[in-house]
Write an enzyme that holds these catalytic residues in place. Sequence first.
Site, mmCIF file in Angstrom:
data_model
loop_
_atom_site.group_PDB
_atom_site.id
_atom_site.type_symbol
_atom_site.label_atom_id
_atom_site.label_comp_id
_atom_site.label_asym_id
_atom_site.label_seq_id
_atom_site.Cartn_x
_atom_site.Cartn_y
_atom_site.Cartn_z
ATOM 1 N N ASP A 1 8.374 -33.066 -8.677
ATOM 2 C CA ASP A 1 8.290 -33.674 -9.999
ATOM 3 C C ASP A 1 7.893 -35.131 -9.817
ATOM 4 O O ASP A 1 8.113 -35.723 -8.768
ATOM 5 C CB ASP A 1 9.647 -33.558 -10.705
ATOM 6 C CG ASP A 1 9.588 -33.982 -12.154
ATOM 7 O OD1 ASP A 1 8.479 -34.241 -12.661
ATOM 8 O OD2 ASP A 1 10.658 -34.063 -12.785
ATOM 9 N N CYS B 1 24.801 -6.319 -6.238
ATOM 10 C CA CYS B 1 24.054 -7.380 -5.564
ATOM 11 C C CYS B 1 24.018 -7.134 -4.063
ATOM 12 O O CYS B 1 25.015 -6.725 -3.463
ATOM 13 C CB CYS B 1 24.694 -8.736 -5.864
ATOM 14 S SG CYS B 1 23.825 -10.130 -5.100
ATOM 15 N N CYS C 1 28.058 -11.016 -1.460
ATOM 16 C CA CYS C 1 28.597 -9.786 -2.047
ATOM 17 C C CYS C 1 28.793 -8.689 -1.009
ATOM 18 O O CYS C 1 29.648 -7.812 -1.172
ATOM 19 C CB CYS C 1 27.678 -9.295 -3.162
ATOM 20 S SG CYS C 1 27.678 -10.390 -4.613
ATOM 21 N N HIS D 1 24.741 -16.459 -3.757
ATOM 22 C CA HIS D 1 24.739 -15.342 -4.703
ATOM 23 C C HIS D 1 23.951 -15.677 -5.965
ATOM 24 O O HIS D 1 23.120 -14.864 -6.424
ATOM 25 C CB HIS D 1 26.159 -14.953 -5.097
ATOM 26 C CG HIS D 1 26.182 -14.058 -6.292
ATOM 27 N ND1 HIS D 1 25.870 -12.713 -6.223
ATOM 28 C CD2 HIS D 1 26.390 -14.330 -7.616
ATOM 29 C CE1 HIS D 1 25.913 -12.190 -7.440
ATOM 30 N NE2 HIS D 1 26.225 -13.149 -8.301
#
Length: 370
Positions: free
Chosen positions: A92, A303, A308, A334
């Site tokens: 940016d 997931c 997980c 996650h």
Amino acid sequence: MFQFHLDHTDTSSAARCGRWETPHGVVETPAFMPVGTRGSVKGVWPHQLAETGAQMILANTYHLTLRPGEKVVQELGGLHEFMGWKGPILTDSGGFQVFSLGALRQLDDDRVVFKSHIDGSILDLTPARAMQIQEDLGADCIMCLDECPPHDAPVSKLEEAVARTTRWAQICRETHKRADQALFGIVQGGIHPQLRERSAEGLLKLDFPGYAVGGLSVGESPDEMYQTLDFTTPMLPEEKPRYLMGVGRPIDVIEGVLRGIDLFDCVMPTRNARNATAFTSRGTVKMRNLKHQTDREPLDSECDCATCQQFSRGFLRHLFTVGEMLGPMLLSVHNLRFYQKVVTELRSAIKSNSAQEFRREHLARMGDGP
């Protein structure tokens, strides 16, 4: 070095999937870019980012200019070597800080002058300086310096921001020299169709390799953002990538894709993770809640991320209650994987002309979360 291939457009919406060729690899779109503001996605190793499915990441010109300085990054091999990331990178320009650091900057038609939030030193950022900094940093995709006003700014201020952004874009276009970087123009104009059209018309004349929609997710309602995308995205060239800056929640990404956006970025996956909030296939989960204390189940049974696959909700809650840094790290992995699964599944849905159905199923499954 840059080619955008539009592979398919969904028959029931403006959603599209494609491939954007860059010097550091091909980005399959729609794509979500994790945010590494200071040269690092907080708490996540580069190889872990890649394992989540991330293809391209973002870094911030303003922050890297303050520390360690663009010349230091250049001396250390440019952003890719500096960050240890082999894929494409976007920087940016610092235009968002015109909005977010309003109390620490002065703005006129020539420049924005920041008073550093770190030590009070002065950063004089002109369009030409923004180009020089980003050329030294060496990202694949860079942004014009723009003015991002708040959503509730008077129309007269929005008009000034559009005019200033267009003038600065022309200077950026004339100043930028590196052929191995794609320079994007940024469409401003708040939630006003006429101002967005005026901004787009001015930028299209400059024939940028890609275009961003800026000035959203700055306080307007979700419906206002979606309505703005409804009339803004069709103004942008079909054959070039379209980037919605700083957005957002998973549903915002989905709604943006349905309106023809290709690229997204947001700090939300990692910021929410640091605050013990997880995105799951059944809604958001607050990991500090007592009901997770003895829960042996994974965070999200659907997931495939490392978090997980290896750890229980009970263990994750424990990490947050005792202040272990591993908690935010595991939740960040996650959440980033969750976002990547959303865009990956969206790409498949677009190819099968079922993007609207994907949206309905997502809303039905997410709810308010446990």
